[in-house]
Design an enzyme around this catalytic site. Structure first.
Site, mmCIF file in Angstrom:
data_model
loop_
_atom_site.group_PDB
_atom_site.id
_atom_site.type_symbol
_atom_site.label_atom_id
_atom_site.label_comp_id
_atom_site.label_asym_id
_atom_site.label_seq_id
_atom_site.Cartn_x
_atom_site.Cartn_y
_atom_site.Cartn_z
ATOM 1 C CG ASN A 65 12.884 43.383 -52.620
ATOM 2 O OD1 ASN A 65 12.581 42.528 -53.437
ATOM 3 N ND2 ASN A 65 14.060 43.986 -52.605
ATOM 4 C CG ASP A 66 6.346 40.784 -54.285
ATOM 5 O OD1 ASP A 66 5.934 40.277 -53.230
ATOM 6 O OD2 ASP A 66 5.629 41.426 -55.069
ATOM 7 C CB CYS A 67 12.840 39.684 -55.428
ATOM 8 S SG CYS A 67 11.848 39.833 -56.903
ATOM 9 C CD GLN A 94 7.408 36.287 -55.711
ATOM 10 O OE1 GLN A 94 7.247 35.883 -56.842
ATOM 11 N NE2 GLN A 94 8.578 36.699 -55.273
#
Lengths: 810, 810
Positions: free
Chosen positions: B482-484, B499
């Protein structure tokens, strides 16, 4: 062919058809909030930074041309029309767009309804006011529905047109009364929002673009407008917009006025919300309250007009030539101010997301506005100098918000350092403020490395002295003023930047243009040194100037004109020996204006060659013959099709250099001929060929080799504005600031006649009458200051409010 | 509500109205030349790289929606229409768009003229073919004029929409016969040009957009078309286009066919020109000659169809459920291939200029296509592994053309290393090719630092082992899948990338999700080690897995579900103790599919919690309750409005993890329920809510907190395709490659009935009949291979062309 006319009295350009060859725009705003507005109401707004804080969305190079703006749809029965014609393009019964100084007005009518739209950014607030007046000219009552429309940009204009996997999910709005609040990303790290309001109750609204327009529809046919009813949509992601619906009944002869306000609001971090998720609107209420009534709006407009009138009054000419008058008094100075405000960031050709501020650009632009806003010029000089390296070189670009050098581009543009001398000299000559020279200024924005500004200038000078090539001429580095002449680049692959690819230095390639600059600005540096009492330094500088002067005569002269450069192999560039690109404009202009070869008779020869080889009816081309193929050793200049841009286009920026050079040799006729060829007020006559706005300069006009010879591009943000103003005001009209006062030395064409100059200079209003009884092109016989004949032609500096001067040419 | 239907026989989705809720697109091309094409003929083409070699211009998020494409205007008297409806939007008498595998067809009619348009990219050439057939269905002769239209992009799609001060001056074309050559920048550093040709004489052409369209006109009303006559314009700067004009007389019943070709040509540098400035067209002639006749085009299409049929035949199911059949046999595999081809670069939501290839994206995508193109999967694994750092971490993105890591983003996404094990394991289980494990692969693309791939995997494993936090759980770094969820970021200013802002490492924040991954892929690593004969290493890995398993039980369990993480302060994320975001989907799915907590009964509890807390009629949300305010300590996840994207949206990518988890605990009903909720073939029924294409997966569906609950976004390029295919093919239908053969272990809903599987695996065609006489959800009672009952449920690998298998569930 013309598409309008100058209204000099109102200081406006009046456009009489919406279908100009290209969108003809104006700039609103003079401090922090800016809008671009075209003659069909296209354009967009931003706060401070056109990339990072874009308020409304605009699509460059779109189809149809110039769609997207602040639109008002008037629905009158089955007819829907816009005061600015676009986007419905419903034929109007009458149409007029007036671009004034910081405001634009539209007057149009359809089916006996008149619409008058006034758009401006008030001086003290971060908003654009749109006052729309609708009048029923018929003798029947009219039921109208009015729809407003703006499309919000999600702040970062670059991200807004790329990052859809995020952006289509983030849009948020609030609506309260007649105010639509755009608050995308406010919930997280933004402390700002935008508003679009109207000073009247509304009958409906839309905030979702797709609901307002309807599926697959354009701005020309919103389904809400067609149906006569907004849908009340609340944007949730996708594309938030703001549209008000107002139902209006107008009795015969009745007028109604609506004040729309597009505003930008910043809240302190701790005051962002009034309740969870609900933005604090207090500052919005305050702002809106200041523009609720016609009186408030009229007052704000009057203030704006007064500001401009006062600003431009610092240099005014009254001559028999209306074209010169209007350019000098209004449009050329106005363009200089816009160039100052925009820093080359946002025009209809600069998309607002591309670049920082150029070191050399900013220095040159300053030459055009230093007399208007000397305090801000001072500030900018310090900012620029702060990005200089300790060795005298400079970041080629810097960021306007951080004011730091842009390391992506770096340095290596070897003319850059000398421009710092140019602008500082101009500032001190304008203001007499030598305190700037002792002000401590950092190198590379690092206060551990700081020195007085005069030391910065010394390093500028020394940079050239210590960076010379085999012929004793300045090394060119990545490029000089002509960013596209890349003699150390040797780029073979697309996508490589000609400006940054390859080594930043080369030990061989030299620039005759920089040599000319050195001669000019070396002398100006010497004068500053003298002002500071450092006569040894002045002498050293002049000795270096003399050495450079000789190097140009010995190695920079091609027989009939000045060479342009030596390439990385030591081969000549801009020589009769070349296959293509035998003669370039830049060294002819700059060497002669620096005085090189005047006494030797070479200057005159060079200018004759310019006329013979480079001149066209639309201006002087940058070089001839055009390059027909890519020259690896010359770089970007040969990447353009013949006749365009640096490859033999008419680069307006350097035409004034040649015009100034002609004044140096006393040729007023030719100087003015050159001036007039690219002068908007003259160009207006053939707007169908020139195509860009006839009230401002463009960067480039297609040269004789191009299929579209005479067509201009990249209007508004160009160094042309500054240099042309320097040319017309200081050389042709001849009123030149010096360290000891205003020099008056006109060089005018035969038959130009007498003229008056009004000049605010160092606290004094100079009222100057220039008489030319013998119809000479150059020469001042007598100067009478407040009734007294003075020695020479420099009007001394006095401590009086008004000075009256009579100048007799002869 | 549906806007079309599946034609399974022809492997097409048939769209029956042009006004779909959003443009519904298809991809043409399978090797180097690609086109995106919508159901109204919108879209664009590129060669290899959607940013650097864009052939035709497309404006994302434009108004009207989806304008810009390859258009054919048919002028029939005063009526002008397009086979794809856009851009004129003239109402059609009939309309149909068929998106097939690598081609799209349009059939439409107006005023008794029928148009049939076939668009595809042939397999072996860098071009798109458009075959247009016009038929006169009336009983009178018809005089028609046909106009083609494409707008050229000036190659670099990013620069094309920004750099107008250059781009408006560079456009160049040549015209020869019926071929229009686009050669902008060919004169300098480009060795490539584009062509648009037709296999018929033409009656006119245009190559300048402004001349073709006319001033201020849109694509919907070109002045050339309106007047019935092209202008013969030769583009010189501005916007070059290509338009052919063909006058046609059709007798009653007569048909005529036109083959248009959009091609990309590269010349060797030394063969660029035939004479100064004139491009060498030899390769263009050759290409055009290959598509001159209907027979040639039909053959190329037949080849393309055969290619796809053969490719997809590697996994086919025949069940009583048409929706499952069509997704498995056609659309899900097709989407996996498109995802492979595009590498997430170009869709209608990915603008083609934004990003490189993701490390974890590519690894996961591979799970969906490894059975289709194992050779290219092998190549990609090597490419990906080559960007790994020596310490086992990895560049988060890499550039598809250079295959080098993207240092702008860098590393620090601590799940990345483990995905390399996942995809290598999948490859070896599919192919049995253990040689890949001993192949020497560089670190950081540096051959001085190289090691066998197996060593890379070891470093991947060890990276997690050596990067654990206070609870013995893996440190999360910048983010995991989950890049967020950015637990070390603490970004306070807009424009900072969540990021990459802040430290890439933090000593406290831990991820339970990565722990789940470690348990799953640690075991897969151990199996690979065993294959290589390294039993000690296998034992070491399993011991580490056991340690991690216990850490999850001890510190990753919240009582009713698995925790998501610990933040930088050591506070729980995804816990009942939290104010918002109490439960997340990822650890429930991945921990259970890794087998964690199954024997302890926690898995079942976690899945129950998912159903109770996260499920909706449109799929399982990523978390609940949604974050209503920005949490500095959590990052981007809290930047989205509630219900969208990672903030409680239905992220389709991880729904299959839960579905697989349900198969692990034997719940076929629930596994299939989850599968069907996001399954396009099911979703088709409510397309007016879902809005994106009903034949492929989207990345995200708005969650229950969003005003537009059920609306999908970001279709086509999503890891959802791969994971869903893994789920349906390997877990629900249950045919799973192992190191010793195909395991058959279905987990189906009650009433699913018997079904057949056709599977090409390691050189053998497996024909598998699954019978479920007792209607169980899971359990295999008997497996009969070529008439012989085998032990267990793994079909052994054999050296035969065909194997017939009967499977009895019970």
């Amino acid at each position: 062919m013309k598409y309008g006319y100058f209204d000099d009295k109102n200081m406006e350009y009046v456009i009489t058809t919406p279908t100009t060859p290209l969108p003809w725009i104006n700039y609103l705003g003079s401090d922090e909030f800016f809008s671009l507005i075209s003659n069909t109401c296209g354009g967009y707004s931003f706060y401070k930074d056109a990339k990072l804080l874009r308020l409304t969305r605009y699509r460059y190079n779109n189809v149809p041309t110039d769609t997207g703006g602040k639109y008002y749809y008037i629905k009158d029965g089955d007819t829907v029309w816009n005061p600015g014609w676009q986007p419905t393009k419903t034929p109007l019964d009458s149409y007029e767009c007036r671009h004034g100084l910081g405001y634009s007005r539209f007057h149009s009518s359809k089916n006996e309804i008149e619409a008058s739209l006034l758009c401006f950014v008030p001086q003290k607030d971060s908003c654009e006011i749109n006052k729309l007046t609708l009048t029923n000219k018929s003798n029947q009552a009219k039921e109208l529905t009015l729809f407003s429309f703006v499309e919000w940009c999600l702040w970062n204009a670059d991200d807004d047109m790329k990052n859809f996997q995020r952006n289509l999910s983030t849009g948020e709005v609030e609506i309260e009364g007649s105010v639509i609040y755009h608050k995308t990303e406010y919930r997280e790290r933004r402390n700002h929002y935008a508003i679009f309001s109207v000073n009247s109750p509304i009958d409906g609204f839309d905030t979702s673009r797709d609901d307002f327009l309807g599926p697959y529809r354009g701005f020309d046919s919103p389904v809400a407008v067609e149906s006569g009813k907004c849908t009340g949509s609340i944007a949730s992601g996708w594309s938030p917009i703001a549209s008000h619906e107002i139902n209006i009944t107008l009795a015969p002869g009745e007028s109604r006025e609506f004040i729309f306000l597009l505003g930008y609001i910043e809240n302190p971090k701790e005051e962002k919300f009034t309740e969870p998720g609900i933005i604090n609107k207090a500052r919005a209420y305050d702002l809106i309250q200041r523009y609720q009534t016609s009186e408030q709006v009229d007052k704000a407009l009057a203030d704006l007009q007064e500001y401009w009138q006062k600003l431009l009054s610092r240099y005014q000419v009254h001559s028999a030539n209306d074209k010169v008058n209007r350019m000098v008094n209004i449009w050329n100075q106005y363009q200089c101010m816009v160039t100052f405000n925009m820093s080359r960031s946002a025009s209809y050709y600069e998309s607002g997301i591309g670049r920082g501020m150029g070191f050399r650009d900013s220095c040159q632009d300053l030459l055009g506005f230093v007399h208007l806003i000397p305090e801000r010029a001072r500030e900018r000089i310090i900012d620029i100098a702060s990005t200089q390296f300790e060795d005298g070189s400079a970041y080629h670009q810097y960021q306007p918000l951080t004011k730091r050098g842009n390391s992506d581009i770096g340095s290596g543009f070897n003319d850059d350092p000398l421009w710092l001398i140019a602008c500082t000299s101009a500032y001190v000559r304008e203001t007499g403020d030598t305190s700037i020279l002792t002000e401590t200024v950092p190198f590379e924005n690092d206060w551990d490395k700081a020195a007085p500004l005069m030391e910065h200038l010394k390093r500028s000078l020394n940079f050239t002295i210590t960076h010379k090539g085999p012929h004793g001429l300045p090394l060119i580095g990545r490029a000089d003023w002509n960013d596209c002449l890349n003699l150390n680049c040797f780029s073979e692959h697309p996508g490589e930047s000609f400006q940054t690819y390859g080594p930043s230095e080369g030990p061989v390639a030299e620039s005759v243009f920089i040599a000319g600059m050195f001669v000019k600005y070396g002398e100006e540096y010497a004068q500053l040194a003298e002002l500071m009492g450092d006569h040894d330094e002045a002498a050293r500088a002049r000795s270096e100037v003399a050495t450079m002067y000789n190097a140009v005569l010995n190695y920079g002269w091609d027989g009939e004109w000045f060479l342009r450069a030596y390439d990385a192999y030591g081969n000549k560039v801009g020589s009769k020996e070349c296959e293509e690109g035998q003669i370039y404009i830049e060294p002819q202009g700059f060497c002669v204006l620096a005085g090189i070869g005047v006494k030797e008779g070479l200057a005159q020869k060079a200018l004759k060659s310019v006329k013979e080889k480079l001149d066209t009816k639309y201006g002087i081309m940058i070089l001839q013959p055009a390059y027909t193929r890519y020259h690896l050793e010359l770089g970007e200049i040969t990447s353009y099709p013949p006749g365009y841009k640096e490859n033999a286009g008419i680069f307006c920026h350097n035409n004034p250099w040649v015009s100034i050079a002609e004044t140096v040799v006393g040729n007023g006729n030719r100087a003015f001929e050159i001036y007039s060829k690219t002068c908007p007020a003259y160009v207006e006559e053939f707007s169908e060929i020139h195509r860009t706005e006839p009230y401002v300069y463009s960067q480039m006009i297609a040269g004789a080799d191009a299929p579209r010879h005479g067509e201009a591009k990249n209007s508004w943000l160009t160094g042309t504005a500054a240099w042309t103003f320097v040319n017309i005001s200081q050389y042709i009209l001849g009123l030149r600031p010096t360290h000891s006062g205003l020099m008056i030395d006109p060089c005018v064409p035969e038959g130009f006649g007498d003229f008056c100059l009004e000049r605010y200079y160092r606290g004094t209003n100079y009222h100057i009458q220039v008489k030319n009884p013998s119809n000479v092109q150059k020469g001042v016989k007598e100067v009478i200051v407040d009734g007294e004949v003075i020695e020479g032609n420099i009007i001394p500096i006095v401590d009086r409010k008004d000075v009256f001067v009579e100048v007799i040419m002869g």
